[in-house]
Write a protein that holds these residues in place. Structure first.
Motif, PDB file in Angstrom:
ATOM      1  N   ARG A  59      22.102 -20.607  -7.463  1.00 20.12           N
ATOM      2  CA  ARG A  59      22.009 -19.084  -7.397  1.00 20.12           C
ATOM      3  C   ARG A  59      22.992 -19.194  -6.157  1.00 20.12           C
ATOM      4  NH1 ARG A  59      17.391 -17.285  -3.063  1.00 20.12           N
ATOM      5  NH2 ARG A  59      19.148 -15.973  -2.036  1.00 20.12           N
ATOM      6  N   GLU A  67      26.486  -2.154  -5.611  1.00 21.67           N
ATOM      7  CA  GLU A  67      26.121  -2.881  -5.715  1.00 21.67           C
ATOM      8  C   GLU A  67      26.069  -4.030  -4.259  1.00 21.67           C
ATOM      9  OE1 GLU A  67      27.138  -5.373  -9.211  1.00 21.67           O
ATOM     10  OE2 GLU A  67      27.595  -4.225 -10.405  1.00 21.67           O
ATOM     11  N   GLY A  68      25.595  -3.865  -3.417  1.00 21.47           N
ATOM     12  CA  GLY A  68      25.374  -3.592  -2.144  1.00 21.47           C
ATOM     13  C   GLY A  68      26.915  -3.805  -1.805  1.00 21.47           C
ATOM     14  N   LEU A 125      22.662  -9.626  -9.488  1.00 21.32           N
ATOM     15  CA  LEU A 125      23.383  -8.851  -9.152  1.00 21.32           C
ATOM     16  C   LEU A 125      24.539 -10.511  -8.220  1.00 21.32           C
ATOM     17  CD1 LEU A 125      21.616  -6.305  -6.464  1.00 21.32           C
ATOM     18  CD2 LEU A 125      23.626  -5.641  -8.165  1.00 21.32           C
ATOM     19  N   ASP A 126      24.002 -11.668  -8.248  1.00 22.39           N
ATOM     20  CA  ASP A 126      24.534 -13.195  -7.864  1.00 22.39           C
ATOM     21  C   ASP A 126      25.741 -13.374  -9.289  1.00 22.39           C
ATOM     22  OD1 ASP A 126      23.016 -14.326  -5.243  1.00 22.39           O
ATOM     23  OD2 ASP A 126      22.518 -15.677  -6.775  1.00 22.39           O
ATOM     24  N   VAL A 132      15.971  -2.494  -0.689  1.00 23.91           N
ATOM     25  CA  VAL A 132      15.900  -2.023  -2.086  1.00 23.91           C
ATOM     26  C   VAL A 132      14.572  -1.814  -2.879  1.00 23.91           C
ATOM     27  CG1 VAL A 132      14.844  -3.795  -4.276  1.00 23.91           C
ATOM     28  CG2 VAL A 132      17.192  -3.498  -3.070  1.00 23.91           C
ATOM     29  N   PHE A 186      12.146  -7.838  -7.736  1.00 26.26           N
ATOM     30  CA  PHE A 186      14.032  -8.696  -6.664  1.00 26.26           C
ATOM     31  C   PHE A 186      14.622  -9.578  -6.538  1.00 26.26           C
ATOM     32  CE2 PHE A 186      14.388  -9.100  -2.869  1.00 26.26           C
ATOM     33  CZ  PHE A 186      15.170  -8.896  -2.089  1.00 26.26           C
ATOM     34  N   LYS A 187      13.582 -10.861  -7.153  1.00 29.31           N
ATOM     35  CA  LYS A 187      14.348 -12.033  -7.800  1.00 29.31           C
ATOM     36  C   LYS A 187      15.469 -11.777  -9.450  1.00 29.31           C
ATOM     37  CE  LYS A 187      11.966 -15.282  -6.225  1.00 29.31           C
ATOM     38  NZ  LYS A 187      10.844 -16.356  -6.168  1.00 29.31           N
ATOM     39  N   SER A 232      18.767   1.852  -7.638  1.00 30.85           N
ATOM     40  CA  SER A 232      18.427   2.295  -6.605  1.00 30.85           C
ATOM     41  C   SER A 232      18.035   3.937  -6.210  1.00 30.85           C
ATOM     42  CB  SER A 232      20.094   3.229  -6.031  1.00 30.85           C
ATOM     43  OG  SER A 232      20.752   2.359  -6.043  1.00 30.85           O
ATOM     44  N   GLY A 282      18.443   2.427  -1.201  1.00 32.45           N
ATOM     45  CA  GLY A 282      19.903   1.970  -1.005  1.00 32.45           C
ATOM     46  C   GLY A 282      20.022   0.919  -1.113  1.00 32.45           C
ATOM     47  N   SER A 283      20.256  -0.546   0.062  1.00 32.82           N
ATOM     48  CA  SER A 283      20.466  -1.361   0.400  1.00 32.82           C
ATOM     49  C   SER A 283      18.827  -2.307   0.713  1.00 32.82           C
ATOM     50  CB  SER A 283      21.093  -1.517   1.860  1.00 32.82           C
ATOM     51  OG  SER A 283      22.144  -0.790   1.792  1.00 32.82           O
ATOM     52  N   LYS A 301       8.186  -8.078  -2.585  1.00 31.56           N
ATOM     53  CA  LYS A 301       6.901  -8.819  -3.750  1.00 31.56           C
ATOM     54  C   LYS A 301       6.350  -8.066  -4.629  1.00 31.56           C
ATOM     55  CE  LYS A 301       5.804 -12.994  -0.757  1.00 31.56           C
ATOM     56  NZ  LYS A 301       7.441 -13.091  -1.135  1.00 31.56           N
ATOM     57  N   THR A 304      24.647 -16.598  -4.044  1.00 27.61           N
ATOM     58  CA  THR A 304      24.271 -15.327  -3.156  1.00 27.61           C
ATOM     59  C   THR A 304      25.756 -15.550  -2.260  1.00 27.61           C
ATOM     60  OG1 THR A 304      22.029 -15.535  -3.842  1.00 27.61           O
ATOM     61  CG2 THR A 304      23.295 -13.768  -2.069  1.00 27.61           C
ATOM     62  N   ARG A 335      27.919  -9.494  -8.534  1.00 26.62           N
ATOM     63  CA  ARG A 335      29.164  -9.214  -7.519  1.00 26.62           C
ATOM     64  C   ARG A 335      30.429  -9.927  -7.118  1.00 26.62           C
ATOM     65  NH1 ARG A 335      23.562  -9.159  -3.039  1.00 26.62           N
ATOM     66  NH2 ARG A 335      23.566  -7.132  -3.600  1.00 26.62           N
ATOM     67  N   MET A 345      18.179  -9.201  -7.658  1.00 29.95           N
ATOM     68  CA  MET A 345      18.890 -10.372  -7.187  1.00 29.95           C
ATOM     69  C   MET A 345      20.037 -11.470  -7.753  1.00 29.95           C
ATOM     70  SD  MET A 345      18.924  -9.167  -4.120  1.00 29.95           S
ATOM     71  CE  MET A 345      18.370  -7.407  -3.627  1.00 29.95           C
ATOM     72  N   SER A 346      19.171 -11.552  -9.124  1.00 32.06           N
ATOM     73  CA  SER A 346      19.383 -13.186  -9.413  1.00 32.06           C
ATOM     74  C   SER A 346      20.471 -11.701 -10.354  1.00 32.06           C
ATOM     75  CB  SER A 346      18.710 -14.066 -11.292  1.00 32.06           C
ATOM     76  OG  SER A 346      18.015 -13.969 -10.228  1.00 32.06           O
TER      77      SER A 346
HETATM   78  N1  COS Z   1      18.444 -14.717  -6.295  1.00 34.87           N
HETATM   79  C1  COS Z   1      16.768 -14.921  -6.535  1.00 34.87           C
HETATM   80  N2  COS Z   1      15.987 -15.158  -5.441  1.00 34.87           N
HETATM   81  C2  COS Z   1      16.590 -14.222  -4.738  1.00 34.87           C
HETATM   82  C3  COS Z   1      18.086 -13.684  -4.314  1.00 34.87           C
HETATM   83  C4  COS Z   1      18.801 -14.195  -5.889  1.00 34.87           C
HETATM   84  N3  COS Z   1      20.138 -13.636  -5.684  1.00 34.87           N
HETATM   85  N4  COS Z   1      17.780 -13.097  -2.788  1.00 34.87           N
HETATM   86  C5  COS Z   1      15.943 -13.297  -2.716  1.00 34.87           C
HETATM   87  N5  COS Z   1      16.011 -13.696  -3.336  1.00 34.87           N
HETATM   88  C6  COS Z   1      14.338 -14.238  -3.316  1.00 34.87           C
HETATM   89  C7  COS Z   1      14.374 -14.522  -2.241  1.00 34.87           C
HETATM   90  O1  COS Z   1      14.241 -15.860  -2.108  1.00 34.87           O
HETATM   91  C8  COS Z   1      12.660 -14.529  -1.401  1.00 34.87           C
HETATM   92  O2  COS Z   1      12.132 -15.097  -2.660  1.00 34.87           O
HETATM   93  P1  COS Z   1      10.488 -15.580  -1.500  1.00 34.87           P
HETATM   94  O3  COS Z   1       9.708 -14.950  -0.581  1.00 34.87           O
HETATM   95  O4  COS Z   1      10.005 -16.271  -2.760  1.00 34.87           O
HETATM   96  O5  COS Z   1      11.424 -17.054  -0.777  1.00 34.87           O
HETATM   97  C9  COS Z   1      13.238 -12.769  -2.092  1.00 34.87           C
HETATM   98  O6  COS Z   1      14.117 -12.813  -3.189  1.00 34.87           O
HETATM   99  C10 COS Z   1      13.152 -11.877  -0.913  1.00 34.87           C
HETATM  100  O7  COS Z   1      15.071 -12.346  -0.959  1.00 34.87           O
HETATM  101  P2  COS Z   1      15.067 -12.204   1.340  1.00 34.87           P
HETATM  102  O8  COS Z   1      14.250 -12.156   2.466  1.00 34.87           O
HETATM  103  O9  COS Z   1      16.673 -12.427   1.107  1.00 34.87           O
HETATM  104  O10 COS Z   1      15.838 -10.290   0.916  1.00 34.87           O
HETATM  105  P3  COS Z   1      15.826  -9.793   1.972  1.00 34.87           P
HETATM  106  O11 COS Z   1      14.608  -8.299   1.503  1.00 34.87           O
HETATM  107  O12 COS Z   1      15.802 -10.409   3.319  1.00 34.87           O
HETATM  108  O13 COS Z   1      16.935  -9.284   2.013  1.00 34.87           O
HETATM  109  C11 COS Z   1      19.275  -7.522   1.262  1.00 34.87           C
HETATM  110  C12 COS Z   1      17.413  -8.116   1.109  1.00 34.87           C
HETATM  111  C13 COS Z   1      19.003  -6.721   1.974  1.00 34.87           C
HETATM  112  C14 COS Z   1      19.631  -8.584   1.454  1.00 34.87           C
HETATM  113  C15 COS Z   1      18.923  -7.117  -0.728  1.00 34.87           C
HETATM  114  O14 COS Z   1      17.618  -6.537  -0.341  1.00 34.87           O
HETATM  115  C16 COS Z   1      19.913  -6.803  -1.259  1.00 34.87           C
HETATM  116  O15 COS Z   1      21.136  -7.432  -1.105  1.00 34.87           O
HETATM  117  N6  COS Z   1      20.767  -5.482  -0.722  1.00 34.87           N
HETATM  118  C17 COS Z   1      21.267  -4.875  -1.209  1.00 34.87           C
HETATM  119  C18 COS Z   1      21.273  -4.411  -2.842  1.00 34.87           C
HETATM  120  C19 COS Z   1      22.160  -3.409  -3.302  1.00 34.87           C
HETATM  121  O16 COS Z   1      23.081  -4.401  -4.119  1.00 34.87           O
HETATM  122  N7  COS Z   1      22.121  -2.171  -3.608  1.00 34.87           N
HETATM  123  C20 COS Z   1      22.087  -1.669  -4.530  1.00 34.87           C
HETATM  124  C21 COS Z   1      22.002  -1.010  -5.985  1.00 34.87           C
HETATM  125  S1  COS Z   1      22.533  -1.916  -7.077  1.00 34.87           S
HETATM  126  S2  COS Z   1      24.423  -0.064  -7.587  1.00 34.87           S
END
Ligand code: COS
Length: 402
Positions: free
Chosen positions: A322, A374-375, A249-250, A146, A242-243, A138, A143-144, A191, A324, A253, A246-247
Motif C-alpha cells: 500500500r 480521486e479524493g 486509487l493507490d 465512499v 471498498f478495498k 461517486s 463523494g468523499s 464492509k 496510501t 492517485r 482504495m487499492s
Molecule cells: N488499500 C487497501 N485497503 C484499504 C485502503 C487501501 N488504500 N485504504 C483503506 N483500506 C481498508 C482498510 O484497511 C480498512 O479495512 P479493515 O476494516 O479490514 O481494517 C477499510 O478499508 C476501511 O479503511 P479506513 O478505516 O481507513 O477508511 P475510512 O472510512 O476511515 O477513510 C477515506 C476512508 C475517507 C480515506 C476514503 O473514504 C477516501 O479515500 N475517500 C475519498 C474517496 C474518493 O477518492 N472519491 C473520489 C471518487 S473517485 S473520482
C-alpha cells in the motif's frame, strides 16, 4: 521543451527514460495537432475522446493500462510509466491525458481483482482501444464518504439486480463498461460494498445527464434500474468493494499528481517564454526580480512535486505494498502547487493570460478539477495525518510490548 533532468533520477529505470523520449516524440506528432480542440458539446467531446483513444491504441500506448497477460506491456501496472505518460500528455492536452488514464483507472479494478475469465473478457479490448472503460464510485450524496453510498445490488440466482445512481462519472455515456461500486451486503459502511463490471448496454442502465464543466471532458450521470448483472462479474469477494476502490486509487492517485505536474511544466514553459519576449519599461519581464521570484517559485514547486510523484510511483512499483500515504502526498502537493504555478503563469502573461483560448487560460481551467477528483485535497490531508498519527501509535505499542 520542459527541463528533463528529472529523468536521470534514481526512481526511474532506463526503460522509463526510453519511454519518456519515445512517447514525447509520438505525442508531438499525434497529439499536438489536437491540443487546441476543446469542444463543449456532447457529440464533439465524444468524437474527440474516441479519436484520442484510437490514436493512443494505434501507437500501442494503451497497453500500459493493463497487465501483460491480458494485452499489457508490464506484468503489473507500472506506475512510473503511467506517471511519465500522463505528465507528457498533460503538457499537450488535458483531454488526451483524461482519455489515456481512464482506460487504466476504468479497468484498474478488473486488472487488480478480476477473475481470469473477466480479465480475458475485458482487458485486451481496453488495451486495444476497442472498449472504453469507466470507474463508477461517486453518487449524488456520496463523494468523499465512499462508505455512505446507496447504490445496491441483490443476488437473485446467478445474477445481481442493481439499482441506484452514479454521478460525475468520467466517460459516463461514452463507456462500453462501468466498474460499479455498490452495496451488496448487510454489513455496515465500508464492509458492505462490492464491485461489479456492468456492460453499458445492460437493460435498465441509462446515462441521464451530461455535465458541462469548465475544462470540457465527457462526464455523465448513470442510472441503474433493475439492471441484471451476471454474478460472475463480481470483482474479488462480496464485501471487498471498498478495498478494491482504495487499492485502485493507490495506483492512480500518484498519476493525478503526474498530470498536474505536466500542466505545471507547460505553464512554466509558457511563463518563461513570455517573460523573455515581453518588454515592459524598456526591458524583458525576465530582467525584473519580481518576475524572477515567480519563476524560482515555479521551478521549486515543480521539482518538489516531481520528487513526491516519482517517490510514490517508485514505492508502488518496487515494493508493491500500500502506498496510501505516499500517493496522498503526491496528489495533494502536485495538484495544489500546479494550481499556484499556473496562476503565476497567468499573472506573467497579464491580460493575454485571461483571454479565452490562450494556453495558460486553458491550463488554469484544466488544473482545477484535479484538486477534487480521486479524493479532494482535504481528504488527502486526513489520510496523511491519520497515517502519521498511526505510525507514532504503532511505535509506542511496539515499545510497550517489548
Ligand atoms: N488499500 C487497501 N485497503 C484499504 C485502503 C487501501 N488504500 N485504504 C483503506 N483500506 C481498508 C482498510 O484497511 C480498512 O479495512 P479493515 O476494516 O479490514 O481494517 C477499510 O478499508 C476501511 O479503511 P479506513 O478505516 O481507513 O477508511 P475510512 O472510512 O476511515 O477513510 C477515506 C476512508 C475517507 C480515506 C476514503 O473514504 C477516501 O479515500 N475517500 C475519498 C474517496 C474518493 O477518492 N472519491 C473520489 C471518487 S473517485 S473520482
Amino acid at each position: 521543451m520542459p527541463e528533463q533532468t528529472y529523468l536521470n533520477w534514481p526512481f526511474l529505470e532506463d526503460s522509463h527514460r526510453a519511454l519518456a523520449r519515445d512517447f514525447r516524440a509520438w505525442a508531438d506528432r499525434e497529439i499536438a495537432p489536437l491540443a487546441e480542440e476543446e469542444p463543449s458539446d456532447e457529440a464533439g467531446l465524444d468524437a474527440l475522446a474516441r479519436e484520442l483513444i484510437s490514436r493512443l491504441a494505434d501507437g500501442g500506448w494503451l497497453r500500459y493500462s493493463v497487465p501483460a497477460p491480458w494485452g499489457g506491456i508490464h506484468e503489473t501496472l507500472d506506475v512510473r510509466a503511467l506517471c511519465l505518460m500522463r505528465e507528457t500528455l498533460a503538457q499537450y492536452s488535458g483531454m488526451a491525458d483524461f482519455s489515456f488514464v481512464m482506460q487504466g483507472l476504468g479497468s484498474g479494478p478488473i486488472s487488480l481483482f478480476g477473475s481470469e475469465e473477466i480479465r480475458r473478457k475485458y482487458l485486451p479490448d481496453v488495451a486495444a482501444g476497442k472498449r472504453i472503460a469507466a470507474f463508477a464510485l461517486s453518487e449524488p450524496e456520496s463523494g468523499s464518504d465512499v462508505a455512505a453510498m446507496t447504490a445496491n445490488a441483490r443476488l437473485d440466482g446467478d445474477t445481481y439486480i442493481l439499482n441506484g445512481e452514479k454521478t460525475l462519472i468520467s466517460n459516463g455515456g461514452l463507456a462500453h463498461q462501468y466498474v460499479v461500486f455498490c452495496r451488496t451486503e448487510d454489513a455496515p459502511g465500508a464492509k458492505g460494498l462490492s464491485a461489479l463490471v456492468v456492460d453499458a448496454d445492460t437493460p435498465g442502465l441509462a446515462c441521464t445527464e451530461r455535465f458541462n464543466v469548465i475544462a470540457p471532458h465527457p462526464l455523465g450521470r448513470i442510472k441503474f434500474e433493475d439492471c441484471r448483472v451476471p454474478a460472475s462479474h463480481l470483482l474479488g469477494n462480496p464485501g471487498d468493494g471498498f478495498k478494491i476502490a482504495m487499492s485502485s486509487l493507490d495506483v492512480f492517485r500518484s498519476t493525478v499528481g503526474a498530470a498536474a505536474l505536466g500542466f505545471a511544466r507547460r505553464a512554466q514553459d509558457e511563463a518563461i517564454a513570455q517573460a523573455r519576449s515581453r518588454l515592459s519599461f524598456g526591458k524583458p519581464l525576465a530582467g525584473y526580480q519580481l518576475i524572477q521570484e515567480k519563476i524560482a517559485d515555479m521551478a521549486l514547486k515543480i521539482d518538489a512535486a516531481a520528487l513526491l510523484v516519482y517517490r510514490s510511483a517508485w514505492t508502488k512499483d518496487t515494493q508493491g505494498a500500500r502506498v496510501t500515504r505516499e500517493a496522498a502526498m503526491a496528489k495533494l502537493y502536485a495538484t495544489e502547487s500546479a494550481q499556484e504555478v499556473i496562476d503565476q503563469a497567468v499573472q506573467i502573461w497579464g491580460g493575454m493570460g485571461v483571454v479565452v483560448g490562450s494556453t495558460v487560460e486553458r491550463l488554469y481551467r484544466e488544473i482545477r478539477a484535479l484538486r477534487i477528483y480521486e479524493g479532494t485535497s482535504e481528504i488527502q490531508k486526513l489520510i496523511i495525518a491519520g497515517q502519521a498519527i498511526a505510525a507514532v501509535e504503532a511505535e509506542e505499542a511496539a515499545k510497550e510490548a517489548e
